[in-house]
Design a protein around this motif. Structure first.
Motif, PDB file in Angstrom:
ATOM      1  N   UNK A 153       0.836  -1.198   0.000  1.00  0.00           N
ATOM      2  CA  UNK A 153       0.000   0.000   0.000  1.00  0.00           C
ATOM      3  C   UNK A 153       0.875   1.253   0.000  1.00  0.00           C
ATOM      4  N   UNK A 154       0.274   2.381  -0.379  1.00  0.00           N
ATOM      5  CA  UNK A 154       0.960   3.661  -0.227  1.00  0.00           C
ATOM      6  C   UNK A 154       0.761   4.105   1.222  1.00  0.00           C
ATOM      7  N   UNK A 155       1.413   5.170   1.619  1.00  0.00           N
ATOM      8  CA  UNK A 155       1.327   5.584   3.022  1.00  0.00           C
ATOM      9  C   UNK A 155      -0.061   6.076   3.421  1.00  0.00           C
ATOM     10  N   UNK A 184       7.708  -1.750  -8.476  1.00  0.00           N
ATOM     11  CA  UNK A 184       9.082  -1.579  -7.990  1.00  0.00           C
ATOM     12  C   UNK A 184       9.115  -0.966  -6.589  1.00  0.00           C
ATOM     13  N   UNK A 185       7.947  -0.608  -6.046  1.00  0.00           N
ATOM     14  CA  UNK A 185       7.889  -0.029  -4.695  1.00  0.00           C
ATOM     15  C   UNK A 185       7.078  -0.898  -3.740  1.00  0.00           C
ATOM     16  N   UNK A 186       6.865  -2.162  -4.089  1.00  0.00           N
ATOM     17  CA  UNK A 186       6.095  -3.066  -3.236  1.00  0.00           C
ATOM     18  C   UNK A 186       7.049  -3.877  -2.357  1.00  0.00           C
ATOM     19  N   UNK A 239       7.213   4.830   0.749  1.00  0.00           N
ATOM     20  CA  UNK A 239       6.643   6.187   0.780  1.00  0.00           C
ATOM     21  C   UNK A 239       7.098   6.937   2.026  1.00  0.00           C
ATOM     22  N   UNK A 240       7.043   6.277   3.182  1.00  0.00           N
ATOM     23  CA  UNK A 240       7.499   6.937   4.403  1.00  0.00           C
ATOM     24  C   UNK A 240       9.012   7.137   4.383  1.00  0.00           C
TER      25      UNK A 240
END
Length: 143
Positions: free
Chosen positions: A72-74, A83-85, A114-115
């Protein structure tokens, strides 16, 4: 039939992707302790840390009631960039290349990208600016 080029650039000049890769290479070369992140020991320790039940969710997302294991996103929306999971193992105390601080698990936190890339980096940047300002005005160092 002729195709339109993806982007205009002067012949022989590097692409944006090549510039980014070169930036990353230089960043790793020029910062103390960056080479620790490429060791087999770090990869094993990181995987072991994230496998612990208490480290499987972003601590900052948990604080606002979201169970985020990197998917999830923040703000709780589904992460659309594959690429951000993942989760980042963040050092809550900057190590500056000091192996004792780097390997101290009590200073590690699991956070979502994200954080880590947004909020935490902004906090660290603001702290560095405050430290520089204190030193410039003769307030000494907090360290």
């Amino acid at each position: 039939m002729a195709r339109k080029p993806k982007a205009f650039r002067i012949g022989g000049r590097p692409t944006a992707e090549q510039n980014e890769r070169e930036y990353d290479r230089n960043r790793y070369r020029n910062q103390a302790g960056r080479d620790l992140y490429t060791t087999a020991r770090w990869k094993a320790e990181r995987a072991d840390f994230l496998a612990q039940p208490e480290n499987q969710f972003c601590i900052r997302c948990q604080a606002i009631g979201i169970l985020n294991a990197g998917h999830l996103t923040k703000d709780g929306r589904p992460q659309t960039n594959p690429r951000r999971m993942f989760l980042v193992v963040h050092h809550s105390q900057r190590h500056y290349g000091d192996p004792d601080v780097f390997w101290d698990r009590s200073k590690w936190q699991s956070v979502c990208p994200d954080h880590h890339d947004g909020d935490i980096q902004a906090e660290q940047s603001a702290e560095a600016k405050r430290l520089i300002e204190r030193m410039r005005t003769g307030g000494g160092s907090k360290v």
